[in-house]
Design an enzyme around this catalytic site. Structure first.
Site, mmCIF file in Angstrom:
data_model
loop_
_atom_site.group_PDB
_atom_site.id
_atom_site.type_symbol
_atom_site.label_atom_id
_atom_site.label_comp_id
_atom_site.label_asym_id
_atom_site.label_seq_id
_atom_site.Cartn_x
_atom_site.Cartn_y
_atom_site.Cartn_z
ATOM 1 N N GLY A 172 0.746 -1.231 -0.059
ATOM 2 C CA GLY A 172 -0.181 -0.081 0.036
ATOM 3 C C GLY A 172 0.866 1.196 0.025
ATOM 4 C CG HIS A 174 5.435 4.638 -5.089
ATOM 5 N ND1 HIS A 174 5.780 3.886 -6.196
ATOM 6 C CD2 HIS A 174 5.422 4.014 -3.775
ATOM 7 C CE1 HIS A 174 6.657 3.042 -5.705
ATOM 8 N NE2 HIS A 174 6.351 2.954 -4.180
ATOM 9 N N GLY A 218 5.457 3.737 -9.136
ATOM 10 C CA GLY A 218 6.126 2.366 -9.256
ATOM 11 C C GLY A 218 5.268 1.262 -9.190
ATOM 12 C CG HIS A 219 2.926 0.385 -5.481
ATOM 13 N ND1 HIS A 219 3.159 1.455 -4.562
ATOM 14 C CD2 HIS A 219 3.569 -0.646 -4.687
ATOM 15 C CE1 HIS A 219 3.946 1.143 -3.439
ATOM 16 N NE2 HIS A 219 4.144 -0.137 -3.552
ATOM 17 N N GLY A 270 8.740 -5.374 -8.639
ATOM 18 C CA GLY A 270 9.460 -4.570 -9.071
ATOM 19 C C GLY A 270 11.083 -4.774 -8.784
ATOM 20 C CD GLN A 271 14.616 -5.597 -13.266
ATOM 21 O OE1 GLN A 271 14.601 -4.716 -13.545
ATOM 22 N NE2 GLN A 271 14.745 -6.555 -13.934
ATOM 23 C CG MET A 327 8.930 6.776 -7.428
ATOM 24 S SD MET A 327 6.997 7.112 -8.310
ATOM 25 C CE MET A 327 7.566 8.625 -9.154
ATOM 26 C CB SER A 384 5.741 3.134 0.805
ATOM 27 O OG SER A 384 5.126 2.515 -0.358
ATOM 28 N NE ARG A 385 10.430 0.571 5.174
ATOM 29 C CZ ARG A 385 10.257 -0.619 4.419
ATOM 30 N NH1 ARG A 385 10.389 -0.947 3.643
ATOM 31 N NH2 ARG A 385 9.999 -1.450 5.588
HETATM 32 P P1 AMP Z 1 5.883 -2.571 -1.434
HETATM 33 O O1 AMP Z 1 4.483 -1.956 -1.339
HETATM 34 O O2 AMP Z 1 7.143 -1.755 -1.298
HETATM 35 O O3 AMP Z 1 5.992 -3.887 -0.977
HETATM 36 O O4 AMP Z 1 6.048 -2.728 -3.123
HETATM 37 C C1 AMP Z 1 5.096 -3.545 -3.669
HETATM 38 C C2 AMP Z 1 5.596 -3.940 -5.102
HETATM 39 O O5 AMP Z 1 6.096 -2.609 -5.914
HETATM 40 C C3 AMP Z 1 7.087 -4.850 -5.004
HETATM 41 O O6 AMP Z 1 7.104 -5.873 -6.093
HETATM 42 C C4 AMP Z 1 8.093 -3.696 -5.361
HETATM 43 O O7 AMP Z 1 9.289 -4.151 -5.780
HETATM 44 C C5 AMP Z 1 7.393 -2.642 -6.239
HETATM 45 N N1 AMP Z 1 7.885 -1.338 -6.542
HETATM 46 C C6 AMP Z 1 8.174 -0.577 -5.111
HETATM 47 N N2 AMP Z 1 8.694 0.447 -5.767
HETATM 48 C C7 AMP Z 1 8.756 0.533 -6.862
HETATM 49 C C8 AMP Z 1 9.560 1.301 -7.924
HETATM 50 N N3 AMP Z 1 9.827 2.521 -7.610
HETATM 51 N N4 AMP Z 1 9.594 0.910 -9.345
HETATM 52 C C9 AMP Z 1 9.053 -0.262 -9.485
HETATM 53 N N5 AMP Z 1 8.325 -1.226 -8.641
HETATM 54 C C10 AMP Z 1 8.456 -0.769 -7.438
#
Ligand code: AMP
Length: 271
Positions: free
Chosen positions: A22, A25, A27-28, A138-139, A175, A177-178
Site C-alpha cells: 500500500g 505510488h 512504481g506500483h 519491481g526490480q 520511488m 513508500s518509505r
Molecule cells: P511494496 O509496497 O513496497 O511492498 O512494493 C510492492 C511492489 O511494488 C514490489 O514488487 C516492489 O518491488 C514494487 N515497487 C516498489 N517501488 C517500486 C518502484 N519505484 N518501481 C517499480 N516497482 C516498485
C-alpha cells in the site's frame, strides 16, 4: 478470494497479480499497468505483512492511505483489490514458513534477519489465495525478486514471475513508500543514492569495471553529502547475488542507506 479466483479461472480468464504493502505510488502503478496489458483480470493486494518486519523495524509506523490507494487502484483499472487483515492472514501464531535458503541470508537478509522468510511466506500464501497466472514485482527490490523467482522454481509453483524496472523521481530517487519518512532536507540528500549509482555506471562505461573501484566511486559520491550512512554496498552476480571480487559481463550494484529515520534501498544492473 479463492472462490473468486476459481470463478475467473473456470471462465478461462488469466489472472494477473500485483502484491503490495500500500501507500501506492507510480512504481506500483507501473506494475498494475503491465498486469492490465497482459492479463484478463487484475488483482492487487494491500497487506502490510508483520512477519517480514523485525522487532525494531517500522511495522507500526509504516505509511497507510486506504482511501488514496482505492482511488489509485480504480484509476489503474484494477478489477479486484484484496485487503486482508492481519487476523485473516494469520489467525494463529504462524508456524509454517517458506525459507529460500542462501540468497535470503545475504545483503538485505543479513541486516534484516527473517525478512525474506516473511516475504516468501506471505507471497506464497497470497499466491494460494489469488491463484494468479502471472505475478508482477519491481526490480527496485532486486533481492526480493530473486528470492521469489527461486521460491517459485523450487516449489514448482505454477506462476510466471514478471520483474519490471524501477520507477524513479525526476532526480533519480527510486520511488518508495518509505520516502514519506524523509524531511525536505533529507529528500534532497536522498538524491545522492542514484547519483552515486549513476557515477559508478558511468565509470564502468568509460573507465574500469573492477568491483572495488566501482564501490569506491559510489562511496566517494555518497560522502560528498552529509546525513547519509551506507548500511551495505555490494557488487554482485545478478542471478546468485554472490558478491564479486573481480569484474564480469553482468553485475548488479546493490546499496542500502540510512537517512534520518528512513532506511532506503536501490540497485543498478551493469551489463
Ligand atoms: P511494496 O509496497 O513496497 O511492498 O512494493 C510492492 C511492489 O511494488 C514490489 O514488487 C516492489 O518491488 C514494487 N515497487 C516498489 N517501488 C517500486 C518502484 N519505484 N518501481 C517499480 N516497482 C516498485
Amino acid at each position: 478470494m479463492q472462490s473468486l479466483a476459481d470463478t475467473f479461472r473456470k471462465a478461462g480468464k488469466t489472472i494477473g497479480f500485483v502484491p503490495t504493502m500500500g501507500f501506492l505510488h507510480a512504481g506500483h502503478v507501473s506494475l498494475m499497468q503491465r498486469a492490465r496489458q497482459e492479463c484478463d483480470v487484475v488483482v492487487a493486494s494491500i497487506f502490510v505483512n508483520p512477519t517480514q518486519f523485525g522487532p525494531n523495524e517500522d511495522f507500526d509506523r509504516y505509511p497507510r492511505d486506504e482511501a488514496g490507494d482505492r482511488k489509485t487502484c480504480e484509476a489503474a483499472g484494477i478489477d479486484v483489490l484484496f485487503m486482508p487483515t492481519v487476523a485473516e492472514m494469520y489467525p494463529e501464531k504462524p508456524s509454517v514458513f517458506v525459507n529460500v535458503e542462501g540468497i535470503s541470508d545475504i545483503l538485505e537478509g543479513a541486516v534484516r534477519p527473517g525478512h525474506f522468510r516473511g516475504v516468501a511466506t506471505v507471497v506464497s500464501k497470497l499466491f494460494h489465495l489469488v491463484k494468479p497466472h502471472k505475478a508482477f514485482f519491481g526490480q527496485k527490490d532486486y533481492q526480493q525478486c530473486a528470492v521469489i523467482k527461486r521460491m517459485v522454481k523450487g516449489l514448482d509453483m505454477d506462476v510466471e514471475v514478471v520483474a519490471l524496472p524501477t520507477v524513479r523521481e525526476r532526480d533519480g530517487l527510486a520511488m518508495s513508500s518509505r520516502n514519506s519518512y524523509l524531511s525536505a532536507d533529507e529528500r534532497q540528500t536522498a538524491a545522492a543514492i542514484y547519483r552515486a549509482l549513476s557515477a559508478a555506471e558511468q565509470l564502468a562505461k568509460t573507465g574500469t569495471r573492477q568491483p572495488e573501484a566501482l564501490k569506491n566511486k559510489i562511496q566517494a559520491v555518497v560522502r560528498e553529502v552529509k546525513g547519509i550512512e551506507i548500511d551495505y554496498l555490494e557488487i554482485a552476480d545478478p542471478e546468485s547475488l554472490v558478491p564479486l571480487a573481480s569484474e564480469q559481463d553482468s553485475m548488479v550494484l546493490l546499496i542500502a542507506v540510512r537517512i534520518g529515520r528512513a532506511r532506503l534501498i536501490d540497485n543498478l544492473v551493469i551489463s
